[in-house]
Enzyme design. Structure first.
Site, PDB file in Angstrom:
ATOM      1  N   CYS A  74      -2.935  -7.031   6.520  1.00  0.00           N
ATOM      2  CA  CYS A  74      -3.422  -8.107   5.656  1.00  0.00           C
ATOM      3  C   CYS A  74      -4.783  -8.597   6.162  1.00  0.00           C
ATOM      4  O   CYS A  74      -5.082  -8.513   7.356  1.00  0.00           O
ATOM      5  CB  CYS A  74      -2.418  -9.263   5.654  1.00  0.00           C
ATOM      6  N   ASP A 121      -5.714 -11.548   6.491  1.00  0.00           N
ATOM      7  CA  ASP A 121      -5.522 -12.793   7.252  1.00  0.00           C
ATOM      8  C   ASP A 121      -6.156 -12.690   8.650  1.00  0.00           C
ATOM      9  O   ASP A 121      -5.916 -11.724   9.380  1.00  0.00           O
ATOM     10  CB  ASP A 121      -4.009 -13.025   7.373  1.00  0.00           C
ATOM     11  N   ARG A 132      -5.559 -14.018  11.380  1.00  0.00           N
ATOM     12  CA  ARG A 132      -4.689 -14.112  12.561  1.00  0.00           C
ATOM     13  C   ARG A 132      -4.000 -12.798  12.901  1.00  0.00           C
ATOM     14  O   ARG A 132      -3.247 -12.732  13.871  1.00  0.00           O
ATOM     15  CB  ARG A 132      -3.603 -15.179  12.311  1.00  0.00           C
ATOM     16  N   HIS A 158       2.940  -9.838   7.422  1.00  0.00           N
ATOM     17  CA  HIS A 158       3.168 -10.970   8.334  1.00  0.00           C
ATOM     18  C   HIS A 158       3.784 -12.152   7.590  1.00  0.00           C
ATOM     19  O   HIS A 158       3.518 -12.353   6.399  1.00  0.00           O
ATOM     20  CB  HIS A 158       1.852 -11.398   8.998  1.00  0.00           C
ATOM     21  N   CYS A 166       2.275 -15.423   4.877  1.00  0.00           N
ATOM     22  CA  CYS A 166       1.163 -14.698   4.254  1.00  0.00           C
ATOM     23  C   CYS A 166       0.788 -15.361   2.928  1.00  0.00           C
ATOM     24  O   CYS A 166       1.636 -15.530   2.049  1.00  0.00           O
ATOM     25  CB  CYS A 166       1.586 -13.243   4.018  1.00  0.00           C
TER      26      CYS A 166
HETATM   27 CO    CO Z   1      -1.431 -12.229   4.641  1.00  0.00          CO
END
Ligand code: CO
Length: 207
Positions: free
Chosen positions: A42, A44, A46, A98, A101
């Site tokens: 993803c 994202d 993190r 994750h 999300c």
């Molecule tokens: Co995500």
């Protein structure tokens, strides 16, 4: 917000630090690109694979998008997969989703013609297929978590089913594909599919 000068300064400090630790670091890395893992994750911030699994620089060949989707009609996904397998000959592909999300949440909670919602439609349709299982769960957190796991498994299936992967197994090139879910609240990865390393194992799992 950091200025451009501050960003460049941080980069200089990092590059100098690498050279202090290992004077040949960049010379070695510049010579060849031999990644060991094709990572579909993803976007994202993190969940960068380099932060989750300490490995030597250059280990990961990375494709990331909202919700770690492997859309079988998406040229970007297909080009990454083909290049990873046929040119770089990576022995392992990992799809990593994750918890918490935003892409999964968007797919489960809203619908529109904005690009994000059109992209996450891949996940929205999957959620509809699993509607019964998801609604049997006691709360939204558990529904989102379960959907994260189902999404990873579905993207692993999408990858296994491509002609790129089927032909790779047929010619006997070593290649294993598996799915992880990362929990941003404890830093741990969990395996959510078998390690699929042949057409036989894929058929056993995918029916
Ligand atoms: Co995500």
């Amino acid at each position: 917000m950091l200025s451009i000068d501050q960003l460049l300064e941080r980069n200089r400090r990092w590059a100098n630090g690498q050279i202090e630790k290992d004077p040949t670091f960049f010379a070695t890395l510049a010579e060849e690109h031999e990644p060991q893992i094709c990572w579909i994750g993803c976007s994202d911030g993190r969940v960068s694979p380099e932060n989750l699994i300490p490995m030597p620089a250059g280990t990961f060949f990375v494709h990331r998008n909202i919700g770690n989707v492997f859309a079988v009609g998406d040229l970007n996904c297909l080009a990454v997969l083909q290049y990873a397998v046929e040119e770089l000959r990576v022995p392992r592909i990992i799809v990593c989703g994750h918890y918490r999300c935003g892409g999964i949440r968007a797919a489960m909670t809203r619908q529109s013609t904005k690009p994000v919602d059109l992209w996450t439609d891949h996940i929205r349709q999957l959620a509809r297929l699993h509607d019964e299982e998801l609604h049997a769960l006691p709360d939204e957190t558990q529904r989102l978590q379960r959907m994260t796991e189902l999404n990873v498994a579905s993207q692993v299936r999408n990858i296994c089913r491509t002609a790129i992967i089927q032909e790779t197994w047929k010619r006997g090139q070593p290649l294993a594909i598996s799915g992880f879910v990362y929990d941003v609240s404890d830093g741990l990865l969990r395996s959510v599919t078998p390690d699929i390393d042949s057409a036989t194992r894929w058929k056993e799992w995918d029916g």
